[in-house]
Design a protein around this motif. Structure first.
Motif, PDB file in Angstrom:
ATOM      1  N   LEU A   1      12.228  16.051  -3.928  1.00 26.83           N
ATOM      2  CA  LEU A   1      10.875  16.129  -4.473  1.00 26.83           C
ATOM      3  C   LEU A   1      10.622  14.870  -5.283  1.00 26.83           C
ATOM      4  CD1 LEU A   1       8.437  18.142  -4.723  1.00 26.83           C
ATOM      5  CD2 LEU A   1       9.428  18.839  -6.914  1.00 26.83           C
ATOM      6  N   GLU A   2       9.419  14.292  -5.129  1.00 25.32           N
ATOM      7  CA  GLU A   2       9.070  13.081  -5.857  1.00 25.32           C
ATOM      8  C   GLU A   2       7.580  13.050  -6.098  1.00 25.32           C
ATOM      9  OE1 GLU A   2       9.695  10.876  -8.223  1.00 25.32           O
ATOM     10  OE2 GLU A   2      11.559  10.513  -7.098  1.00 25.32           O
ATOM     11  N   MET A   3       7.167  12.290  -7.129  1.00 29.17           N
ATOM     12  CA  MET A   3       5.748  12.124  -7.443  1.00 29.17           C
ATOM     13  C   MET A   3       5.440  10.641  -7.610  1.00 29.17           C
ATOM     14  SD  MET A   3       3.478  13.591 -10.653  1.00 29.17           S
ATOM     15  CE  MET A   3       3.201  15.215  -9.941  1.00 29.17           C
ATOM     16  N   GLY A   4       4.342  10.196  -6.975  1.00 30.21           N
ATOM     17  CA  GLY A   4       3.910   8.814  -7.118  1.00 30.21           C
ATOM     18  C   GLY A   4       3.083   8.623  -8.377  1.00 30.21           C
ATOM     19  N   ARG A   5       2.817   7.356  -8.701  1.00 28.35           N
ATOM     20  CA  ARG A   5       2.050   7.076  -9.915  1.00 28.35           C
ATOM     21  C   ARG A   5       0.622   7.601  -9.811  1.00 28.35           C
ATOM     22  NH1 ARG A   5       0.142   0.699  -9.787  1.00 28.35           N
ATOM     23  NH2 ARG A   5      -1.189   0.896  -7.939  1.00 28.35           N
TER      24      ARG A   5
ATOM     25  N   GLY B   1      17.563  13.955   1.762  1.00 24.45           N
ATOM     26  CA  GLY B   1      18.379  13.814   0.570  1.00 24.45           C
ATOM     27  C   GLY B   1      17.655  13.228  -0.619  1.00 24.45           C
ATOM     28  N   ARG B   2      16.694  12.341  -0.366  1.00 26.53           N
ATOM     29  CA  ARG B   2      15.990  11.685  -1.476  1.00 26.53           C
ATOM     30  C   ARG B   2      14.682  11.087  -0.968  1.00 26.53           C
ATOM     31  NH1 ARG B   2      17.658   9.185  -6.434  1.00 26.53           N
ATOM     32  NH2 ARG B   2      15.726   8.907  -7.621  1.00 26.53           N
TER      33      ARG B   2
ATOM     34  N   ARG C   1       3.486   3.376  -0.106  1.00 23.72           N
ATOM     35  CA  ARG C   1       4.756   2.965   0.500  1.00 23.72           C
ATOM     36  C   ARG C   1       5.855   3.879  -0.042  1.00 23.72           C
ATOM     37  NH1 ARG C   1       7.909  -2.877   0.323  1.00 23.72           N
ATOM     38  NH2 ARG C   1       8.355  -2.201  -1.805  1.00 23.72           N
ATOM     39  N   VAL C   2       6.437   4.643   0.856  1.00 20.93           N
ATOM     40  CA  VAL C   2       7.405   5.662   0.487  1.00 20.93           C
ATOM     41  C   VAL C   2       8.666   5.470   1.314  1.00 20.93           C
ATOM     42  CG1 VAL C   2       7.837   8.154   0.335  1.00 20.93           C
ATOM     43  CG2 VAL C   2       5.535   7.263  -0.075  1.00 20.93           C
ATOM     44  N   PHE C   3       9.815   5.625   0.670  1.00 19.69           N
ATOM     45  CA  PHE C   3      11.101   5.573   1.362  1.00 19.69           C
ATOM     46  C   PHE C   3      11.703   6.977   1.374  1.00 19.69           C
ATOM     47  CE2 PHE C   3      10.343   1.337  -0.185  1.00 19.69           C
ATOM     48  CZ  PHE C   3      10.814   0.505   0.810  1.00 19.69           C
ATOM     49  N   VAL C   4      12.333   7.338   2.490  1.00 16.27           N
ATOM     50  CA  VAL C   4      12.936   8.662   2.639  1.00 16.27           C
ATOM     51  C   VAL C   4      14.350   8.509   3.191  1.00 16.27           C
ATOM     52  CG1 VAL C   4      12.863  10.807   3.978  1.00 16.27           C
ATOM     53  CG2 VAL C   4      10.790   9.947   2.893  1.00 16.27           C
ATOM     54  N   ALA C   5      15.287   9.210   2.559  1.00 21.52           N
ATOM     55  CA  ALA C   5      16.651   9.286   3.066  1.00 21.52           C
ATOM     56  C   ALA C   5      16.764  10.530   3.938  1.00 21.52           C
ATOM     57  CB  ALA C   5      17.638   9.353   1.906  1.00 21.52           C
ATOM     58  N   ALA C   6      16.722  10.335   5.258  1.00 21.57           N
ATOM     59  CA  ALA C   6      16.797  11.434   6.221  1.00 21.57           C
ATOM     60  C   ALA C   6      18.270  11.725   6.507  1.00 21.57           C
ATOM     61  CB  ALA C   6      16.055  11.072   7.497  1.00 21.57           C
ATOM     62  N   THR C   7      18.727  12.911   6.115  1.00 14.72           N
ATOM     63  CA  THR C   7      20.152  13.216   6.134  1.00 14.72           C
ATOM     64  C   THR C   7      20.620  13.771   7.472  1.00 14.72           C
ATOM     65  OG1 THR C   7      19.907  13.744   3.788  1.00 14.72           O
ATOM     66  CG2 THR C   7      21.977  14.349   4.823  1.00 14.72           C
ATOM     67  N   GLY C   8      19.748  14.472   8.195  1.00 15.63           N
ATOM     68  CA  GLY C   8      20.130  15.032   9.479  1.00 15.63           C
ATOM     69  C   GLY C   8      20.530  16.484   9.382  1.00 15.63           C
TER      70      GLY C   8
ATOM     71  N   LEU D   1      18.639   7.089  -2.738  1.00 18.74           N
ATOM     72  CA  LEU D   1      17.835   5.884  -2.845  1.00 18.74           C
ATOM     73  C   LEU D   1      17.632   5.549  -4.316  1.00 18.74           C
ATOM     74  CD1 LEU D   1      15.073   6.878  -0.269  1.00 18.74           C
ATOM     75  CD2 LEU D   1      16.547   4.868  -0.006  1.00 18.74           C
ATOM     76  N   ALA D   2      17.448   4.268  -4.601  1.00 22.44           N
ATOM     77  CA  ALA D   2      17.097   3.820  -5.946  1.00 22.44           C
ATOM     78  C   ALA D   2      16.318   2.519  -5.812  1.00 22.44           C
ATOM     79  CB  ALA D   2      18.337   3.621  -6.813  1.00 22.44           C
ATOM     80  N   MET D   3      15.571   2.152  -6.881  1.00 27.22           N
ATOM     81  CA  MET D   3      14.744   0.952  -6.848  1.00 27.22           C
ATOM     82  C   MET D   3      14.901   0.179  -8.156  1.00 27.22           C
ATOM     83  SD  MET D   3      10.601   0.622  -6.330  1.00 27.22           S
ATOM     84  CE  MET D   3      10.658   1.072  -4.596  1.00 27.22           C
ATOM     85  N   ASP D   4      14.881  -1.142  -8.063  1.00 26.33           N
ATOM     86  CA  ASP D   4      14.830  -2.005  -9.230  1.00 26.33           C
ATOM     87  C   ASP D   4      13.487  -1.778  -9.918  1.00 26.33           C
ATOM     88  OD1 ASP D   4      14.358  -4.204 -10.964  1.00 26.33           O
ATOM     89  OD2 ASP D   4      15.671  -5.496  -9.780  1.00 26.33           O
TER      90      ASP D   4
END
Length: 794
Positions: free
Chosen positions: A159-163, A210-211, A221-228, A265-268
């Motif tokens: 679960l995530e929320m954008g600005r 996963g994330r 722009r969204v990144f997704v970790a697809a775990t399978g 996932l992580a971001m600077d």
């Protein structure tokens, strides 16, 4: 009636088809730290697929798949015919009859896999429940209300929320199962109105997520970790990026093999083009779990995901790294977690596990991950590091961080030393600081949601009071009192609706009477003041209430060398003092579990040996497969007992264990036996439910014999193809009830005429059902939305 597309939108069905997704993989294993991995694959999915509310349709069929590798080579591949059959069967069912109602518990809390704080609304947070959808709190995490349609996939992984306030939810839990099960989903959803409505947003073939990472500069722009899919294949694995102004998914970091997916996932925080990503190689079948492999690795992109560099330059060796391979591609490299310090983007922390569970190493970097050094011993030696894989850094202090483990691990010196932040439930999964309230941090674990207003200090945590998203394994109902209930909960022990001095009252408020993972529970049908509970691998107790006090009596010694996590205990319907327990042999007690006598041949006679490709090599589950999974004594003949095993064997004895008959060559499937029910008026009339969930076989298998097992009929009929978890038989009305991963169904004519039971039951797996003694109510124990009830006395 449910339409075809609406059924595909439901998670119970989407979870099944996720198993049959095809695999998109890249050739070769990424091993060089200097190698550049170019993301090049577009996924043609229209993200604007329409709002998902109670009247909207989403979803669509998916392609069949191959299986993982030689370990799974004996499994049956799901075919187009099977999928089409399931579509046609499921499309015929609509909701009918009485409305289901939530019973409880709501005061315990279940596993939370994601948590976000709404920066625009004080005291507002959202959580993702492992089997219970998305929930919203507007009182700082004290109480929660559902923010997720009941018919959508209830298994959530991220679960995530954008600005901009957009919520993103990833269905399908990425945490792999230990002794139990985790379930899958049908992609990514988004909500622009605080969870009041949701849009399907693609990656429907990803199995689990996963994330999710939302770009703070460009929230489209969204990144997704697809775990399978843990036990099968999934077409979409790896790291995906939402391109084309938020419409199309592009595979930017492919998985190197069929058993690898993205998990973190992580971001600077100062450079939205510097992205960190984790790939994880892991798989399981009926008995074996391998939660690491050569596909696992840590990667960084400095151009928004277009190309990637593997990060593996570890200077030195972590004291817990027995192989010395660090972050290099290796069979021992398991789950990896990563976090970047918000107030110093060069400070990066990494935690790793081995393929069988222990910690492999904790590392830190002062140059954005280009080089890493071993830190202190972050983990708590739980051995279940694959269950966690998360790190969180204080947004105002780069030296203050937390690590997910059984206990919440905290460091105030950059990970050199660690201690426990006490006062919270076990097994940590999600954490976030509140930007609106200095020092406030929220935590999600297997016990629900906690809040600290002193920056996570030990013993400062406050638990939520209303969170009805428990995961029930089993359920018991007193014969003489339909309000006296007990259930075994994932990591929350066994709970009941009464105390030794207080009869059942508010059924939302349950209280504990057994610890660990609560599994099988019983209430003595002759005396409801005597009741039972088991935690994992058959650690069982009898409880007795008398004169306002309770006492607990340990079960006596039993004779099995192997015992499954969800070990069965069954009370004999002829004599309440007789209790049966199943491991790899069958034990019988005539004094309510105080002492036991073995009544089956020794060794592997009933179960067969553990197949080589299903032999778990880890330290925890080596003796939890090739066991008895259900026991069914006959009421009309005290010498007749039926039993089934996880190796797919079905047996009967008519002389209390002196001799046994196996029902081979009768056309029965060789699949995990979930339930056996004997007609209380006829020992020759028996029903059996099988499941191939861990083997990629989706068939709904319910079989009936009316001649003691000489002949068998498949009465699955028009049941949608899904695992049948439990059966219950109402002989007076000749109704057979089936709890499945697609809901509860009833057979009213004794053959194949199945109908869906009730309206409004949340879209999660039903692991147990019980009919009350007065025959008026059926209770359903869900794996994510607590216990529900429906009237059946029509």
């Amino acid at each position: 009636m449910f339409g075809f597309r609406r059924l595909w939108a439901s998670w119970r069905f989407a979870r099944l088809v996720a198993i049959v997704a095809a695999v998109v993989v890249a050739a070769g294993v990424l091993t060089s730290a200097a190698a550049q991995v170019a993301g090049s694959e577009d996924v043609d999915q229209d993200a604007d697929s329409g709002q998902v509310d109670e009247d909207e349709d989403v979803g669509g069929p998916q392609a069949p798949a191959d299986f993982l590798n030689d370990r799974f080579s004996s499994f049956q591949t799901v075919t187009d015919d099977q999928v089409q059959q399931a579509e046609a069967q499921a499309a015929e069912f609509g909701e009918n009859g009485e409305n289901w109602r939530l019973v409880g518990p709501s005061n315990v809390g279940g596993r939370v896999t994601g948590l976000v704080v709404d920066p625009r609304r004080p005291n507002t947070i959202y959580v993702a429940a492992a089997g219970g959808g998305v929930w919203r709190s507007t009182d700082a995490g004290n109480t929660f209300q559902s923010a997720w349609p009941s018919r959508l996939p209830q298994a959530l992984g991220a679960l995530e929320m954008g600005r901009d306030g957009t919520l993103w939810a990833g269905t399908g839990e990425a945490n792999p199962s230990g002794g139990g099960l985790t379930f899958f989903g049908n992609g990514v959803y988004r909500s622009d109105d605080g969870g009041r409505s949701w849009d399907s947003w693609g990656l429907t073939h990803s199995g689990s997520i996963g994330r999710i990472l939302v770009d703070p500069v460009n929230p489209r722009r969204v990144f997704v970790a697809a775990t399978g899919n843990l036990s099968g294949t999934a077409q979409q694995r790896g790291i995906y990026r939402l391109d084309n102004n938020g419409r199309d998914w592009r595979l930017v970091l492919p998985a190197p093999n069929k058993t690898t997916g993205g998990v973190d996932l992580a971001m600077d925080p100062t450079n939205h083009n510097r992205i960190y990503a984790v790939l994880w190689d892991h798989q399981r079948n009926n008995g074996a779990r391998v939660y690491g492999g050569v596909g696992s690795g840590l990667f960084r992109s400095d151009n928004g995901g277009d190309t990637w560099t593997r990060l593996e330059n570890v200077i030195g060796t972590a004291p817990t790294d027995k192989t010395g391979t660090g972050l290099h591609s290796d069979a021992t490299l398991g789950r990896i977690g990563i976090a970047v310090a918000p107030n110093d983007p060069n400070r990066v922390y990494v935690i790793t596990a081995t393929q069988y569970g222990p910690d492999k190493g904790f590392y830190y970097s002062n140059d954005g991950g280009t080089t890493l050094a071993p830190g202190g011993h972050a983990g708590g030696d739980s051995g279940y590091a694959w269950w966690f894989g998360k790190l969180w850094v204080d947004p105002k202090d780069k030296t203050h961080l937390f690590e997910a483990d059984v206990n919440l691990r905290e460091s105030t010196d950059s990970g050199t030393t660690w201690h426990v932040s006490a006062g919270v439930h076990a097994d940590q999964h999600a954490m976030q600081w509140d930007p609106n309230q200095p020092g406030r941090v929220y935590l999600g674990n297997d016990g629900g949601v906690y809040r600290s207003d002193t920056n996570g200090a030990s013993a400062s945590w406050v638990h939520a009071t209303y969170e009805p998203f428990n995961q029930s394994y089993h359920l018991a109902v007193a014969r003489d009192d339909p309000t006296r209930l007990a259930t075994g909960l994932q990591d929350n022990g066994s709970v009941r609706t009464w105390t030794a001095t207080t009869p059942p009252g508010d059924l939302t408020q349950w209280n504990a009477y057994g610890g660990g993972d609560g599994h099988e529970v019983l209430i003595d049908y002759s005396d409801h003041n005597v009741y039972y509970e088991c935690s994992q691998v058959g650690v069982c107790h009898r409880h007795e209430d008398s004169s306002g006090t309770s006492k607990s009596i340990n079960f006596g010694a039993r004779h099995s060398t192997r015992t499954t996590t969800d070990a069965p205990i069954i009370q004999d319907p002829n004599n309440p003092n007789i209790v049966y327990f199943g491991g790899n042999v069958l034990d019988r007690s005539t004094d309510r579990g105080t002492t036991f006598t073995q009544i089956s041949p020794p060794g592997d006679f009933l179960t067969g040996p553990v197949p080589p490709n299903e032999d778990d090599k880890g330290p925890f589950y080596a003796n939890e497969y090739a066991t008895i999974t259900w026991i069914a004594p006959a009421k009309t003949d005290p010498n007749t007992i039926y039993l089934g095993t996880d190796t797919g064997r079905l047996w009967k004895t008519t002389d209390l264990g002196a001799h046994w008959t196996e029902f081979t060559g009768k056309g029965l499937p060789t699949r995990w036996v979930n339930s056996v029910v004997v007609d209380p008026t006829d020992a020759r009339h028996v029903f059996v439910a099988f499941s191939g969930y861990r083997e990629g076989d989706l068939a709904a298998n319910v079989w009936e014999s009316t001649d003691g097992g000489t002949n068998w009929d498949n009465i699955s009929g028009r049941l949608p193809n899904a695992p049948v978890e439990m059966l219950a038989y109402d002989q007076s009305r000749q109704r057979l009830y089936a709890a499945t991963d697609l809901g509860v169904f009833v057979n009213r004519d004794g053959r194949r005429n199945w109908r869906r039971l009730g309206r409004g039951l949340p879209n999660t797996s039903i692991l147990d059902i019980k009919i009350t003694g007065d025959g008026r109510t059926l209770y359903a124990a869900t794996f994510g939305r607590s216990v529900w009830a429906v009237r059946i006395d029509d």
